[in-house]
Each structure stands twice: as C-alpha cells, then as structure tokens.
Enzyme design. Structure first.
Site, PDB file in Angstrom:
ATOM      1  N   ASP A 279       7.432   0.656   7.358  1.00 54.03           N
ATOM      2  CA  ASP A 279       7.608   0.993   6.016  1.00 54.03           C
ATOM      3  C   ASP A 279       8.940   0.135   5.083  1.00 54.03           C
ATOM      4  O   ASP A 279      10.092   0.150   5.852  1.00 54.03           O
ATOM      5  CB  ASP A 279       7.954   2.337   5.757  1.00 54.03           C
ATOM      6  CG  ASP A 279       6.827   3.329   6.264  1.00 54.03           C
ATOM      7  OD1 ASP A 279       5.835   2.807   6.784  1.00 54.03           O
ATOM      8  OD2 ASP A 279       6.761   4.415   6.116  1.00 54.03           O
TER       9      ASP A 279
ATOM     10  N   ASP B 274       5.796  10.735  10.626  1.00 52.18           N
ATOM     11  CA  ASP B 274       3.994   9.938  10.269  1.00 52.18           C
ATOM     12  C   ASP B 274       4.097   8.851  11.201  1.00 52.18           C
ATOM     13  O   ASP B 274       2.901   8.339  11.272  1.00 52.18           O
ATOM     14  CB  ASP B 274       3.750   9.789   8.858  1.00 52.18           C
ATOM     15  CG  ASP B 274       4.728   8.692   8.064  1.00 52.18           C
ATOM     16  OD1 ASP B 274       5.862   8.741   8.378  1.00 52.18           O
ATOM     17  OD2 ASP B 274       4.239   7.806   7.357  1.00 52.18           O
TER      18      ASP B 274
HETATM   19 ZN   LIG Z   1       5.358   6.125   6.640  1.00 47.43          ZN
HETATM   20 ZN   LIG Z   2       8.827   5.966   6.844  1.00 45.91          ZN
END
Ligand SMILES: [Zn+2]
Ligand SMILES: [Zn+2]
Length: 309
Positions: A211, A67
């Site tokens: 993240d 992503d």
């Molecule tokens: Zn992500």
């Molecule tokens: Zn990630």
C-alpha cells in the site's frame, strides 16, 4: 511463471474481493511458489485454486496492517498438514517475527518444517543463481515495502540438432561449443561455438508494491519492469482521499507505470466502495494513461509472457 490473485480488496473482506494476497508461481523456474502478503482467509482462497501450500517456498509481507497479515498463522499452521516439509522463509518489516512467533506459541502450534524469518531492510533481501529480490520503503502510514523480483538472464540453448547434422556427437565437444569456443573437428572443419548457441533468455522483472501513496521508490522499483502490481484503492477523482489515507488512485498507479516504463500494469487492493459495475470505469481511468492495464479479480490467473497483456 504466473500470478494467482488470491485477494484483491482493500481493508476488510468483501463478498467479491477478499483481503490481500498474491501467489507468484515459479513452477518451471524453481518448482515453487512465492506468496506476497497473506490477508485473512488466504488459505481458504487457495482451496479454490491449483496453488499447493506445500510448494510455498517464500512469503514476502509488504507491511503489518491486518488486511495483509491476519492469514499468516493459519496458513503456516495448515502447511504442516499439506505436505509442507521444505523450509519456508518469511520476509517482512520489523515486528513480523514477534507477531508470528507469538501466534504460534500461544496457540501451541508446532510446525513440521523449518521456518526462517527475515526482518527486511532496504536493499537486496534475497539472491541465488536464479533470482534477486530488492526491497524499498514506500509511503504508507506504517513501514511498508515494495519488492522488485528480478529473474537472472539464462544462457541460450545449444542447437543440438544442427551439431548432430554436422556429425558431432554429444560429449566433451558439446561443452566447449556451448562455452562459445572455436573448435576444430576431427575432419578438420573449424566451427565457432557462438554460432550454435541461441539467444540468451532475458529474465523477467516483476514489481509488487505494498500500500502506498505515489512516491519516488515506486518508480525505482518498477523501472522497465515486465509487470507492475500496484494498489488502486480509490478512483481517479479521489486523490485527496488517497493522500489522506496513504493510498493511491487508479490514475496515480497508471502514471507511475508510464513514468517507470513498465510493460504491464495490474491494479489490485480495490476499495469495497466500488461494486462490480464500477470496475470498467476504474479500468478506463487507468487505460487512458497506461493502455496495458488490467484490474485483478479474486482467483484469476495471469500468465507472465513476453508480450503485453
Ligand atoms: Zn491494505
Ligand atoms: Zn495498509
């Protein structure tokens, strides 16, 4: 200087939020755009904004989850057809070079510009006269970096009008005055250059994290920054879930901003489990801890100013 949020969702594309990508537009500062992450369809999102792919000078990838990188080969390829002639530098964790070069090779893609790929380690990853970028490792399932972008202070402006009023004309004297020297004029008057130079312009500090769970390096990267862009995959009451999946909640992001003495917090990477009606509640969870918070939406532009948002 401004942000254009191209994708603000977590994991996979949703109707309201595409996967991760942020453009940091430095048009006044360096006539270019820096991109942070490039999820699938980032190039489609760009079509709805004023961001010019040919102006993308650098792309910083936080980590190699799909992503955050599945939009890269397409964007790099299209840039060739969008007036992108200048060199582009791509920064990212180990593996980014193999991923990009394999994609380009197998698809027979030939770029019309020079692509430099830098596999980053912790520390200073870029520095020139205007900016310094520092990377540190975060706590995610795979190697993941956060970036601290520091604009260097700029010298104050010469007060040209005041000097002209004293009868001083632009020339070598101006340069000495700008350097803060004490100067004697032809008529015998002595002036102190420092009195004719404005306050130095303080450079901005922007922190963009990949993240992550709450971790020590997030604080270090965000210390006293003007803007902290932090993921908030989950709501405040889902700390266990966030920990399990190596992510953060709204309240954890707000606590990091507070502890780091950031001036503004922008939350992004919002899970698709939260619909539009939930956003106000997510925001209030963070605002209760750190008032200067906004939740990013796809395609919004946020101007980076001295004042708080
Ligand atoms: Zn992500
Ligand atoms: Zn990630």
């Amino acid at each position: 200087m401004n942000f254009v949020f191209l994708g603000t969702g977590a994991g996979m594309p949703a109707k309201a939020r595409n996967v991760s990508s942020i453009a940091l537009q430095l048009l006044e500062e360096r006539k270019s755009v820096w991109l942070f992450d490039c999820g699938e369809a980032t190039q489609h999102q760009i079509l709805h904004t004023s961001v010019k792919p040919g102006k993308i000078e650098k792309i910083f990838i936080t980590h190699l989850h799909g992503d955050h990188i599945f939009g890269l080969p397409g964007l790099l390829s299209s840039r060739s057809f969008q007036d992108g002639k200048n060199m582009l530098t791509l920064y990212g964790p180990k593996g980014i070079e193999e991923y990009v070069m394999t994609s380009l090779k197998i698809s027979g893609t030939h770029l019309k510009y020079e692509l430099e790929i830098v596999e980053v380690e912790e520390g200073i990853v870029f520095e020139d006269a205007g900016f310094v970028v520092e990377a540190r490792k975060l706590e995610h399932g795979i190697e993941c970096f956060g970036y601290r972008i520091m604009e260097k202070d700029r010298p104050g402006e010469l007060q040209v009008e005041a000097l002209m009023n004293l009868g001083i004309k632009p020339g070598p004297l101006f340069k000495r005055i700008k350097n803060g020297e004490i100067v004697q004029l032809e008529n015998g008057t002595v002036i102190n250059g420092a009195d004719f130079v404005g306050e130095p312009k303080k450079g901005k500090v922007i922190t963009i994290l990949g993240d992550t769970r709450t971790c020590e390096n997030s604080y270090k990267l965000a210390e006293n920054c003007d803007y902290l862009v932090h993921e908030a995959t989950f709501a405040g009451n889902s700390e266990e879930l966030a920990y399990e999946y190596f992510h953060s909640t709204t309240t954890q992001a707000a606590k990091t901003a507070l502890a780091a003495n950031a001036k503004n917090l922008i939350l992004t990477h919002i899970s698709s489990r939260y619909i539009a009606e939930d956003v106000e509640e997510l925001l209030q969870e963070a605002v209760g801890i750190f008032p200067n918070t906004v939740i990013a939406e796809d395609l919004i532009k946020i101007e980076i100013q001295n004042k708080t948002v």
